[in-house]
Scaffold this motif. Structure first.
Motif, PDB file in Angstrom:
ATOM      1  N   SER A  63     -48.052  57.242 -27.722  1.00 20.04           N
ATOM      2  CA  SER A  63     -47.674  58.620 -27.385  1.00 20.04           C
ATOM      3  C   SER A  63     -48.232  59.064 -26.032  1.00 20.04           C
ATOM      4  CB  SER A  63     -48.138  59.589 -28.472  1.00 20.04           C
ATOM      5  OG  SER A  63     -49.538  59.501 -28.666  1.00 20.04           O
ATOM      6  N   SER A  64     -49.392  58.598 -25.646  1.00 19.45           N
ATOM      7  CA  SER A  64     -49.975  58.957 -24.343  1.00 19.45           C
ATOM      8  C   SER A  64     -49.293  58.176 -23.228  1.00 19.45           C
ATOM      9  CB  SER A  64     -51.476  58.644 -24.321  1.00 19.45           C
ATOM     10  OG  SER A  64     -52.171  59.388 -25.286  1.00 19.45           O
ATOM     11  N   GLU A  65     -49.186  58.811 -22.070  1.00 19.01           N
ATOM     12  CA  GLU A  65     -48.628  58.139 -20.898  1.00 19.01           C
ATOM     13  C   GLU A  65     -49.719  57.348 -20.188  1.00 19.01           C
ATOM     14  OE1 GLU A  65     -45.186  60.795 -18.999  1.00 19.01           O
ATOM     15  OE2 GLU A  65     -47.083  61.880 -19.170  1.00 19.01           O
ATOM     16  N   LEU A  66     -49.320  56.289 -19.481  1.00 20.16           N
ATOM     17  CA  LEU A  66     -50.276  55.480 -18.727  1.00 20.16           C
ATOM     18  C   LEU A  66     -50.170  55.822 -17.243  1.00 20.16           C
ATOM     19  CD1 LEU A  66     -52.424  53.343 -18.625  1.00 20.16           C
ATOM     20  CD2 LEU A  66     -50.644  51.592 -18.601  1.00 20.16           C
ATOM     21  N   LEU A  67     -51.243  56.385 -16.723  1.00 19.95           N
ATOM     22  CA  LEU A  67     -51.342  56.791 -15.323  1.00 19.95           C
ATOM     23  C   LEU A  67     -52.228  55.798 -14.570  1.00 19.95           C
ATOM     24  CD1 LEU A  67     -51.486  58.814 -12.859  1.00 19.95           C
ATOM     25  CD2 LEU A  67     -53.267  60.006 -14.136  1.00 19.95           C
ATOM     26  N   VAL A  68     -51.790  55.397 -13.386  1.00 19.37           N
ATOM     27  CA  VAL A  68     -52.582  54.485 -12.556  1.00 19.37           C
ATOM     28  C   VAL A  68     -52.763  55.089 -11.170  1.00 19.37           C
ATOM     29  CG1 VAL A  68     -52.775  52.181 -11.553  1.00 19.37           C
ATOM     30  CG2 VAL A  68     -51.698  52.472 -13.805  1.00 19.37           C
ATOM     31  N   ARG A  69     -54.030  55.196 -10.752  1.00 24.22           N
ATOM     32  CA  ARG A  69     -54.316  55.613  -9.374  1.00 24.22           C
ATOM     33  C   ARG A  69     -54.475  54.359  -8.527  1.00 24.22           C
ATOM     34  NH1 ARG A  69     -59.145  59.734  -8.016  1.00 24.22           N
ATOM     35  NH2 ARG A  69     -60.355  58.231  -9.242  1.00 24.22           N
ATOM     36  N   VAL A  70     -53.674  54.256  -7.477  1.00 19.14           N
ATOM     37  CA  VAL A  70     -53.748  53.117  -6.564  1.00 19.14           C
ATOM     38  C   VAL A  70     -54.666  53.466  -5.399  1.00 19.14           C
ATOM     39  CG1 VAL A  70     -51.496  52.198  -7.214  1.00 19.14           C
ATOM     40  CG2 VAL A  70     -51.651  53.892  -5.364  1.00 19.14           C
ATOM     41  N   ASN A  71     -54.800  52.541  -4.463  1.00 16.00           N
ATOM     42  CA  ASN A  71     -55.596  52.805  -3.265  1.00 16.00           C
ATOM     43  C   ASN A  71     -54.876  53.772  -2.329  1.00 16.00           C
ATOM     44  OD1 ASN A  71     -58.112  51.369  -3.299  1.00 16.00           O
ATOM     45  ND2 ASN A  71     -56.953  49.443  -3.169  1.00 16.00           N
ATOM     46  N   PRO A  72     -55.614  54.407  -1.415  1.00 20.01           N
ATOM     47  CA  PRO A  72     -54.949  55.183  -0.362  1.00 20.01           C
ATOM     48  C   PRO A  72     -53.955  54.296   0.378  1.00 20.01           C
ATOM     49  CG  PRO A  72     -57.319  55.538  -0.311  1.00 20.01           C
ATOM     50  CD  PRO A  72     -57.084  54.427  -1.284  1.00 20.01           C
ATOM     51  N   TRP A  73     -52.955  54.902   1.016  1.00 22.10           N
ATOM     52  CA  TRP A  73     -51.914  54.130   1.682  1.00 22.10           C
ATOM     53  C   TRP A  73     -52.535  53.176   2.708  1.00 22.10           C
ATOM     54  CZ3 TRP A  73     -47.180  53.176   0.283  1.00 22.10           C
ATOM     55  CH2 TRP A  73     -46.361  52.487   1.169  1.00 22.10           C
ATOM     56  N   ASN A  74     -52.143  51.887   2.645  1.00 19.42           N
ATOM     57  CA  ASN A  74     -52.685  50.874   3.545  1.00 19.42           C
ATOM     58  C   ASN A  74     -51.694  49.716   3.640  1.00 19.42           C
ATOM     59  OD1 ASN A  74     -53.830  48.388   1.752  1.00 19.42           O
ATOM     60  ND2 ASN A  74     -53.992  50.313   0.619  1.00 19.42           N
ATOM     61  N   GLU A  75     -52.041  48.692   4.385  1.00 20.94           N
ATOM     62  CA  GLU A  75     -51.102  47.584   4.624  1.00 20.94           C
ATOM     63  C   GLU A  75     -50.754  46.801   3.353  1.00 20.94           C
ATOM     64  OE1 GLU A  75     -54.614  44.461   6.071  1.00 20.94           O
ATOM     65  OE2 GLU A  75     -53.089  45.157   7.482  1.00 20.94           O
ATOM     66  N   ASP A  76     -51.571  46.932   2.314  1.00 23.14           N
ATOM     67  CA  ASP A  76     -51.307  46.217   1.064  1.00 23.14           C
ATOM     68  C   ASP A  76     -50.695  47.106  -0.025  1.00 23.14           C
ATOM     69  OD1 ASP A  76     -52.401  43.775   2.004  1.00 23.14           O
ATOM     70  OD2 ASP A  76     -54.428  44.542   1.653  1.00 23.14           O
ATOM     71  N   SER A  77     -50.325  48.334   0.327  1.00 22.42           N
ATOM     72  CA  SER A  77     -49.844  49.287  -0.677  1.00 22.42           C
ATOM     73  C   SER A  77     -48.567  48.839  -1.366  1.00 22.42           C
ATOM     74  CB  SER A  77     -49.629  50.662  -0.039  1.00 22.42           C
ATOM     75  OG  SER A  77     -50.871  51.274   0.246  1.00 22.42           O
ATOM     76  N   VAL A  78     -47.636  48.270  -0.621  1.00 23.64           N
ATOM     77  CA  VAL A  78     -46.360  47.849  -1.218  1.00 23.64           C
ATOM     78  C   VAL A  78     -46.622  46.832  -2.322  1.00 23.64           C
ATOM     79  CG1 VAL A  78     -44.160  46.700  -0.808  1.00 23.64           C
ATOM     80  CG2 VAL A  78     -45.037  48.335   0.872  1.00 23.64           C
ATOM     81  N   LEU A  79     -47.465  45.845  -2.030  1.00 21.63           N
ATOM     82  CA  LEU A  79     -47.794  44.816  -3.016  1.00 21.63           C
ATOM     83  C   LEU A  79     -48.474  45.431  -4.233  1.00 21.63           C
ATOM     84  CD1 LEU A  79     -48.111  41.883  -3.967  1.00 21.63           C
ATOM     85  CD2 LEU A  79     -50.231  41.771  -2.613  1.00 21.63           C
ATOM     86  N   GLN A  80     -49.476  46.289  -3.999  1.00 24.68           N
ATOM     87  CA  GLN A  80     -50.213  46.870  -5.120  1.00 24.68           C
ATOM     88  C   GLN A  80     -49.320  47.747  -5.993  1.00 24.68           C
ATOM     89  OE1 GLN A  80     -53.233  49.957  -4.447  1.00 24.68           O
ATOM     90  NE2 GLN A  80     -54.593  48.920  -5.908  1.00 24.68           N
ATOM     91  N   ILE A  81     -48.499  48.565  -5.378  1.00 21.35           N
ATOM     92  CA  ILE A  81     -47.612  49.449  -6.148  1.00 21.35           C
ATOM     93  C   ILE A  81     -46.629  48.642  -6.988  1.00 21.35           C
ATOM     94  CG2 ILE A  81     -45.737  51.133  -5.927  1.00 21.35           C
ATOM     95  CD1 ILE A  81     -47.330  52.288  -3.501  1.00 21.35           C
ATOM     96  N   ASN A  82     -46.059  47.589  -6.411  1.00 25.98           N
ATOM     97  CA  ASN A  82     -45.131  46.753  -7.177  1.00 25.98           C
ATOM     98  C   ASN A  82     -45.834  46.065  -8.347  1.00 25.98           C
ATOM     99  OD1 ASN A  82     -42.742  47.277  -5.747  1.00 25.98           O
ATOM    100  ND2 ASN A  82     -43.237  45.760  -4.187  1.00 25.98           N
TER     101      ASN A  82
END
Length: 279
Positions: A63-82
């Motif tokens: 029932s609870s949603e899963l929230l993920v905080r990623v790193n601040p925007w950086n050169e590896d953000s695309v990889l981490q978000i995917n």
């Protein structure tokens, strides 16, 4: 409508206890870049969560949603978000953004695959908020009082509640019709500024989201799982009961609480400054 409450943990047993007691979102925290430097000397939580925690927690929540905080925007953000999306995140939070360009890049990479949350916690974010609010694809905004009060040179994070900063930001975000929240909440009856005062401010300002602070249930110090269960059962019940009271308060009562918040914040700041002088 009651507050959507978030709790940070990568422990599946604790995540289930939180869910069973009405916590709306379990928060996996992958932010590490720059955090140690920003919060040096501050008694704050430094995360050791990992991508693998996302899949572990996502499998057990019902029932609870899963929230993920990623790193601040950086050169590896695309990889981490995917990676985060592939692992099962339902909401992704971008911290420490400083420009509309960073926010736009974040939204484009997520590409409607999950909900997006902006964590507003820099002076630059305040300065460019009007432009950011014109972007499409922002599902929610959370005002992060911990880093923001450091960025603005304040002594106590709830000074931003007392000096009108939070109110001004809430007004702008509300006008853009984006759901928002701010800060954290301790147990009822606890906190340098009592949790009750803060909850009433959430209701006055139209905030619908809040983080359960470390002091609500500090699982780094409480090792016994049954003790953690008791803490959640007792204190979630108290919190939701107080919300029922907050929901029926009229404008006069909420403004009276605002004045009490101003007095309380001033007292805490004076106390903290005296401690610093003596140290």
């Amino acid at each position: 409508m009651s507050l959507r409450l978030m709790y940070i943990t990568n422990n599946p047993k604790i995540a289930l206890i939180a869910e069973q007691n009405g916590v709306d979102r379990i928060w996996i925290d992958l932010e590490t870049l720059g955090k140690e430097e920003r919060q040096k000397g501050i008694n704050s939580v430094k995360s050791n969560h990992s991508i693998s925690d996302i899949s572990s927690i996502s499998k057990i929540l019902t029932s609870s949603e899963l929230l993920v905080r990623v790193n601040p925007w950086n050169e590896d953000s695309v990889l981490q978000i995917n990676q985060v999306i592939d692992a099962g995140a339902e909401l992704i939070m971008l911290p420490m953004w400083r420009s509309p360009e960073e926010v736009k890049s974040f939204i484009e990479v997520v590409s409607n695959r999950t909900k997006t949350i902006l964590l507003l916690e820099t002076k630059e974010a305040i300065d460019c908020l009007d432009e950011v609010l014109n972007l499409s694809g922002i599902d929610e905004i959370h005002i992060g009082l911990n880093d923001l009060h450091i960025a603005l040179g304040k002594t106590f994070m709830f000074e931003l509640l007392a000096d009108g900063t939070v109110e001004s930001l809430c007004r702008k975000i509300r006008k853009a019709r984006i759901p928002y929240g701010f800060g954290g909440i301790a147990k009822i009856g606890d906190g340098l500024l009592p949790a009750e005062k803060i909850i009433l401010e959430h209701y006055r300002l139209g905030s619908t989201r809040a983080i359960l602070s470390r002091t609500f249930c500090d699982n780094a110090h409480i090792q016994d799982i049954e003790e953690i269960r008791k803490v959640f059962e007792l204190n979630m019940k108290k919190l939701r009961t107080f919300e029922e009271y907050a929901a029926i308060q009229n404008e006069e009562a909420l403004l009276k609480n605002k004045e009490e918040v101003l007095i309380g914040v001033k007292a805490v700041v004076e106390m903290m400054r005296k401690v610093c002088i003596h140290e």
